[in-house]
Design a protein around this motif. Structure first.
Motif, short mmCIF file in Angstrom:
data_model
loop_
_atom_site.label_atom_id
_atom_site.label_comp_id
_atom_site.label_asym_id
_atom_site.label_seq_id
_atom_site.Cartn_x
_atom_site.Cartn_y
_atom_site.Cartn_z
N LEU A 107 0.84 -1.21 0.00
CA LEU A 107 0.00 0.00 0.00
C LEU A 107 0.88 1.26 0.00
O LEU A 107 0.58 2.23 -0.72
CB LEU A 107 -0.92 -0.02 1.23
N ALA A 108 1.96 1.24 0.76
CA ALA A 108 2.86 2.41 0.78
C ALA A 108 3.48 2.63 -0.60
O ALA A 108 3.59 3.78 -1.06
CB ALA A 108 3.94 2.21 1.83
N SER A 109 3.85 1.54 -1.27
CA SER A 109 4.42 1.67 -2.61
C SER A 109 3.40 2.21 -3.60
O SER A 109 3.70 3.07 -4.43
CB SER A 109 4.95 0.32 -3.07
N ALA A 110 2.15 1.74 -3.48
CA ALA A 110 1.10 2.21 -4.39
C ALA A 110 0.82 3.69 -4.16
O ALA A 110 0.57 4.46 -5.11
CB ALA A 110 -0.16 1.38 -4.18
N ARG A 111 0.85 4.12 -2.92
CA ARG A 111 0.61 5.52 -2.63
C ARG A 111 1.74 6.40 -3.19
O ARG A 111 1.50 7.51 -3.69
CB ARG A 111 0.47 5.73 -1.14
N ALA A 112 2.97 5.90 -3.11
CA ALA A 112 4.10 6.66 -3.66
C ALA A 112 3.97 6.77 -5.18
O ALA A 112 4.19 7.86 -5.75
CB ALA A 112 5.41 5.99 -3.28
N SER A 113 3.61 5.69 -5.82
CA SER A 113 3.44 5.72 -7.28
C SER A 113 2.30 6.67 -7.65
O SER A 113 2.39 7.42 -8.65
CB SER A 113 3.15 4.32 -7.80
N TYR A 114 1.26 6.67 -6.86
CA TYR A 114 0.14 7.57 -7.17
C TYR A 114 0.55 9.03 -6.99
O TYR A 114 0.16 9.90 -7.79
CB TYR A 114 -1.04 7.25 -6.25
N ALA A 115 1.37 9.30 -5.96
CA ALA A 115 1.82 10.68 -5.76
C ALA A 115 2.64 11.16 -6.95
O ALA A 115 2.48 12.31 -7.42
CB ALA A 115 2.62 10.77 -4.46
N ASN A 116 3.54 10.31 -7.46
CA ASN A 116 4.35 10.69 -8.62
C ASN A 116 3.47 10.88 -9.86
O ASN A 116 3.65 11.85 -10.62
CB ASN A 116 5.41 9.63 -8.90
N ALA A 117 2.51 9.95 -10.03
CA ALA A 117 1.64 10.05 -11.20
C ALA A 117 0.77 11.29 -11.12
O ALA A 117 0.52 11.98 -12.14
CB ALA A 117 0.77 8.80 -11.31
N ARG A 118 0.29 11.62 -9.93
CA ARG A 118 -0.54 12.83 -9.80
C ARG A 118 0.28 14.08 -10.08
O ARG A 118 -0.21 15.03 -10.73
CB ARG A 118 -1.13 12.87 -8.41
N ALA A 119 1.54 14.12 -9.59
CA ALA A 119 2.39 15.29 -9.86
C ALA A 119 2.64 15.45 -11.36
O ALA A 119 2.59 16.56 -11.90
CB ALA A 119 3.70 15.16 -9.10
N THR A 120 2.93 14.36 -12.05
CA THR A 120 3.16 14.43 -13.49
C THR A 120 1.91 14.88 -14.22
O THR A 120 1.97 15.71 -15.15
CB THR A 120 3.60 13.04 -14.00
#
Length: 393
Positions: A107-120
């Motif tokens: 879940l922590a990894s998915a949240r990090a990926s989502y944060a990067n994708a949202r920033a992009t």
């Protein structure tokens, strides 16, 4: 003496002899036998049935292992009363805790990926109005953002599942009641490919009394209710009075709460069930009990001693001393027995003098002398006391 005179004398002698015989016969004829009778009086009587039923728990729940693991410990005492939610068994939680930690890391990894994708995606949305990024790049960035958000939701569901499975390591009682015997010993692998039965919890206060009645009898009762011959119990509920094994009445009264709407084709009976309080746990499920079912009240019924009722191929009947002093047979419908008496639902009229004692002395159409029946007179007299042994000199 002439012949005519002799014949006359002989005729007179014969007449005198016949007259004397008739008088002797009249004197020898016995009087009508005396019989003990009771007056038939219509009453409103409780409508009861003597039945046999089987006790069953009010609720019964199997306690099973819902996750795979090694059983570590039994926490409860076998046969004791447990509360709903009380811990009964402990399963080794280590593998389940590891699965939860792995799900939380995912879940922590998915949240990090989502944060990067949202920033992009946000950067692409801010540059799109100046045409610094193409429409295709913007669409790809937003698609990646949505996929990352879905991955977060999936990881959250995995964490919730792992947390639930970890909770199943503490096996709790689903209901309050009496906990049964342990079915699996400590150290055994449980829940591997099947939900292993660990124990059973039974709620035995109240209990159910399961019994049955014939479909014909139940239909007759309902027909009698429609005609007004039978009235329901005061509150419209059927009650049951259970007898303990020693024959004494049980202190608590039960209430009928279920009646099947179908007839068992194999037995021709209808299943019924009553709810019976059992606060002190005196009664145990699985045992058979005899009880009286109070189905209501029977109107215009007669209560007669058992010895007044006879039976033959036509059914039940009684002998009655009519107004002319002669014995008459009356066929009656027998309902049930109550305290050594027969409850007669029909066949008698108010004021009939029913013969109770001396039935063997009379027959239909013969005269009889009616006397009030004395119950004590029917009991055998006490045997005289044995004489005292003679004293030796």
């Amino acid at each position: 003496m002439t012949a005519s005179l002799r014949l006359f004398a002989l005729a007179c002698a014969a007449i005198l002899t016949l007259s004397a015989c008739k008088k002797a016969e009249q004197q020898a004829a016995p009087p009508p036998p005396e019989v003990g009778v009771v007056d038939a009086k219509p009453q409103t009587l409780p409508l009861q049935r003597e039945l046999v039923g089987r006790l069953s728990p009010y609720r019964s729940a199997d306690v099973r292992a819902r996750v795979a693991g090694v059983l570590q410990k039994r926490v409860y005492e076998e046969g004791s009363t447990v509360k709903e939610g009380q811990v009964l068994f402990l399963i080794d939680p280590a593998p389940l805790q590891a699965s939860l930690s792995s799900a939380e890391a995912a879940l922590a990894s998915a949240r990090a990926s989502y944060a990067n994708a949202r920033a992009t995606a946000n950067r692409a949305r801010s540059l799109a109005p100046q045409n610094y990024v193409s429409k295709s790049d913007l669409d790809n960035a937003e698609a990646t953002e949505r996929s990352a958000a879905a991955a977060v939701q999936q990881a959250q569901a995995a964490v919730a599942t792992a947390r639930i499975n970890l909770g199943y390591a503490r096996v709790t009682a689903p209901i309050a009641g009496q906990a049964g015997k342990q079915q699996v010993t400590e150290g055994a692998l449980v829940g591997q490919g099947d939900v292993t039965l660990l124990t059973t919890v039974d709620q035995i206060d109240p209990l159910y009394v399961n019994f049955s009645m014939t479909a014909d009898e139940l239909s007759a009762l309902r027909a009698a209710q429609d005609k007004g011959a039978v009235a329901l119990a005061g509150d419209g509920k059927t009650t049951v009075q259970v007898n303990l094994p020693d024959g004494t009445p049980y202190a608590q009264e039960g209430t009928l709460d279920f009646s099947s709407t179908t007839v068992d084709p194999a037995t021709g009976t209808v299943s019924l069930r009553a709810q019976l309080p059992n606060p002190n746990h005196i009664l145990l499920p699985g045992s058979f009990v005899s009880f009286k079912a109070n189905l209501g009240e029977r109107n215009n019924a007669f209560l007669l001693p058992q010895q007044a009722v006879q039976r033959d191929t036509q059914g039940g009947y009684v002998l009655v001393v009519g107004k002319d002093g002669k014995v008459v047979r009356k066929n009656v419908n027998l309902d049930n027995q109550q305290g050594g008496n027969w409850l007669i639902s029909s066949g008698l009229a108010a004021g009939d003098q029913v013969i109770v004692s001396g039935v063997q002395k009379v027959k239909e159409g013969a005269p009889a002398t009616a006397k009030p029946w004395q119950p004590d007179a029917a009991k055998p007299a006490a045997a005289p006391a044995a004489p005292a042994p003679a004293k030796k000199d």
